[in-house]
Scaffold this active site. Structure first.
Site, PDB file in Angstrom:
ATOM      1  N   GLU A  98       0.849  -1.199   0.000  1.00  0.00           N
ATOM      2  CA  GLU A  98       0.000   0.000   0.000  1.00  0.00           C
ATOM      3  C   GLU A  98       0.884   1.249   0.000  1.00  0.00           C
ATOM      4  O   GLU A  98       1.966   1.253   0.580  1.00  0.00           O
ATOM      5  CB  GLU A  98      -0.854   0.024   1.277  1.00  0.00           C
ATOM      6  CG  GLU A  98      -2.243  -0.541   1.118  1.00  0.00           C
ATOM      7  CD  GLU A  98      -3.172   0.383   0.332  1.00  0.00           C
ATOM      8  OE1 GLU A  98      -2.712   1.224  -0.446  1.00  0.00           O
ATOM      9  OE2 GLU A  98      -4.386   0.229   0.516  1.00  0.00           O
ATOM     10  N   ASP A  99       0.372   2.293  -0.601  1.00  0.00           N
ATOM     11  CA  ASP A  99       1.087   3.573  -0.521  1.00  0.00           C
ATOM     12  C   ASP A  99       0.933   4.186   0.869  1.00  0.00           C
ATOM     13  O   ASP A  99       1.883   4.696   1.439  1.00  0.00           O
ATOM     14  CB  ASP A  99       0.595   4.545  -1.604  1.00  0.00           C
ATOM     15  CG  ASP A  99      -0.922   4.681  -1.623  1.00  0.00           C
ATOM     16  OD1 ASP A  99      -1.625   3.723  -1.234  1.00  0.00           O
ATOM     17  OD2 ASP A  99      -1.425   5.743  -2.012  1.00  0.00           O
ATOM     18  N   ASP A 102      -3.940   5.122   6.573  1.00  0.00           N
ATOM     19  CA  ASP A 102      -4.412   6.345   7.245  1.00  0.00           C
ATOM     20  C   ASP A 102      -5.343   5.908   8.379  1.00  0.00           C
ATOM     21  O   ASP A 102      -4.888   5.648   9.490  1.00  0.00           O
ATOM     22  CB  ASP A 102      -5.119   7.176   6.160  1.00  0.00           C
ATOM     23  CG  ASP A 102      -5.450   8.577   6.571  1.00  0.00           C
ATOM     24  OD1 ASP A 102      -6.037   8.744   7.653  1.00  0.00           O
ATOM     25  OD2 ASP A 102      -5.156   9.529   5.832  1.00  0.00           O
ATOM     26  N   PHE A 151      -2.659  15.910   5.043  1.00  0.00           N
ATOM     27  CA  PHE A 151      -3.100  15.220   3.824  1.00  0.00           C
ATOM     28  C   PHE A 151      -1.966  15.281   2.811  1.00  0.00           C
ATOM     29  O   PHE A 151      -1.506  16.361   2.450  1.00  0.00           O
ATOM     30  CB  PHE A 151      -4.361  15.877   3.257  1.00  0.00           C
ATOM     31  CG  PHE A 151      -4.973  15.059   2.160  1.00  0.00           C
ATOM     32  CD1 PHE A 151      -5.834  14.008   2.459  1.00  0.00           C
ATOM     33  CD2 PHE A 151      -4.668  15.308   0.833  1.00  0.00           C
ATOM     34  CE1 PHE A 151      -6.390  13.227   1.453  1.00  0.00           C
ATOM     35  CE2 PHE A 151      -5.215  14.525  -0.190  1.00  0.00           C
ATOM     36  CZ  PHE A 151      -6.078  13.486   0.133  1.00  0.00           C
ATOM     37  N   ARG A 164      -0.606  12.641  -8.646  1.00  0.00           N
ATOM     38  CA  ARG A 164       0.006  11.317  -8.501  1.00  0.00           C
ATOM     39  C   ARG A 164       1.411  11.265  -9.092  1.00  0.00           C
ATOM     40  O   ARG A 164       2.247  10.481  -8.661  1.00  0.00           O
ATOM     41  CB  ARG A 164      -0.847  10.244  -9.195  1.00  0.00           C
ATOM     42  CG  ARG A 164      -2.179   9.966  -8.524  1.00  0.00           C
ATOM     43  CD  ARG A 164      -2.777   8.684  -9.061  1.00  0.00           C
ATOM     44  NE  ARG A 164      -4.207   8.573  -8.835  1.00  0.00           N
ATOM     45  CZ  ARG A 164      -4.782   8.089  -7.730  1.00  0.00           C
ATOM     46  NH1 ARG A 164      -4.041   7.686  -6.726  1.00  0.00           N
ATOM     47  NH2 ARG A 164      -6.097   8.015  -7.628  1.00  0.00           N
TER      48      ARG A 164
HETATM   49  C1  PRP Z   1      -5.962   5.467  -0.420  1.00  0.00           C
HETATM   50  C2  PRP Z   1      -4.694   4.634  -0.259  1.00  0.00           C
HETATM   51  C3  PRP Z   1      -5.142   3.488   0.579  1.00  0.00           C
HETATM   52  C4  PRP Z   1      -6.237   4.093   1.443  1.00  0.00           C
HETATM   53  C5  PRP Z   1      -5.722   4.320   2.832  1.00  0.00           C
HETATM   54  O1  PRP Z   1      -6.748   4.925  -1.419  1.00  0.00           O
HETATM   55  O2  PRP Z   1      -4.178   4.217  -1.506  1.00  0.00           O
HETATM   56  O3  PRP Z   1      -5.650   2.428  -0.195  1.00  0.00           O
HETATM   57  O4  PRP Z   1      -6.604   5.335   0.829  1.00  0.00           O
HETATM   58  O5  PRP Z   1      -6.685   4.959   3.636  1.00  0.00           O
HETATM   59  P1  PRP Z   1      -7.311   4.323   4.940  1.00  0.00           P
HETATM   60  O6  PRP Z   1      -6.179   3.751   5.752  1.00  0.00           O
HETATM   61  O7  PRP Z   1      -7.960   5.507   5.623  1.00  0.00           O
HETATM   62  O8  PRP Z   1      -8.312   3.295   4.544  1.00  0.00           O
HETATM   63  P2  PRP Z   1      -7.997   5.693  -2.114  1.00  0.00           P
HETATM   64  O9  PRP Z   1      -9.274   5.170  -1.538  1.00  0.00           O
HETATM   65  O10 PRP Z   1      -7.779   7.174  -2.056  1.00  0.00           O
HETATM   66  O11 PRP Z   1      -7.904   5.190  -3.614  1.00  0.00           O
HETATM   67  P3  PRP Z   1      -6.676   5.335  -4.666  1.00  0.00           P
HETATM   68  O12 PRP Z   1      -5.547   4.473  -4.152  1.00  0.00           O
HETATM   69  O13 PRP Z   1      -7.275   4.794  -5.919  1.00  0.00           O
HETATM   70  O14 PRP Z   1      -6.284   6.774  -4.758  1.00  0.00           O
END
Ligand code: PRP
Length: 176
Positions: A98-99, A102, A151, A164
């Site tokens: 995962e990137d 949060d 953020f 991105r």
């Molecule tokens: C982002 C990120 C994680 C998630 C983390 O995805 O890539 O998957 O949020 O957040 P959390 O710990 O609060 O669940 P996003 O839903 O923005 O989709 P994306 O990766 O397609 O931008």
């Protein structure tokens, strides 16, 4: 709300150094084994590509997509699987990449979902982790950097689909 250019929080060189360290750690832990690395789209695609290119082990790439933010900066709390794997995971050594973690709700959902597929082992890796934002019990195996509650965008992470492609991790500041 207008947005200024993102402020550099983690410069490109620092990211690359840490990515190399994480790759070495993973390669050491899985020595003698084959890894199934899961890229969680969209945000992880850049980190995933850099990380796996530095893991000197046999490795399969798999892709999943989940979404809980839509175009907002706060999690809806509801995680949706929007793209599933095409291969079974039974008996495989799986690392979810995962990137960012949060609230942790996405990773928690992924771990539960993937565990049900009976991998031999399952570990989690996140480039970024916000411990103060965590809303669930979650153990991460590999963490790149810990952040506060700001953020962040860049290096794969977006705000409403933008930023991105930035090579660094930046913080968005609002301007009224
Ligand atoms: C982002 C990120 C994680 C998630 C983390 O995805 O890539 O998957 O949020 O957040 P959390 O710990 O609060 O669940 P996003 O839903 O923005 O989709 P994306 O990766 O397609 O931008």
């Amino acid at each position: 709300m207008l947005l200024k250019d993102p402020k550099v929080l983690i410069p490109e060189t620092k990211i690359m150094n840490r990515v190399h360290e994480l790759a070495s750690e993973i390669a050491f832990d899985y020595r003698g084994k084959e890894i199934t690395a899961i890229c969680v789209l969209k945000g992880s695609f850049i980190f995933f590509a850099d990380l796996i290119r530095n893991i000197d082990l046999p490795l399969n790439c798999e892709f999943m997509a989940v979404s809980s933010y839509g175009s907002k900066t706060t999690s809806s709390g509801e995680v949706k699987l929007t793209l599933d794997l095409t291969e079974p995971l039974e008996g495989k050594h799986v690392v979810v990449i995962e990137d960012i973690v949060d609230t942790g709700l996405t990773m928690q959902y992924l771990v539960e979902n993937l565990r049900a597929r009976k991998p031999a082992t399952l570990r989690t890796c996140a480039l970024l982790f916000k411990p103060e934002a965590l809303q669930c019990q979650l153990d991460l195996d590999y963490i790149g950097f810990k952040l506060g509650k700001e953020f962040v965008v860049g290096y794969g992470l977006d705000y409403a689909g933008r930023y991105r492609q930035l090579p660094y991790i930046g913080a968005l500041e609002s301007e009224h």
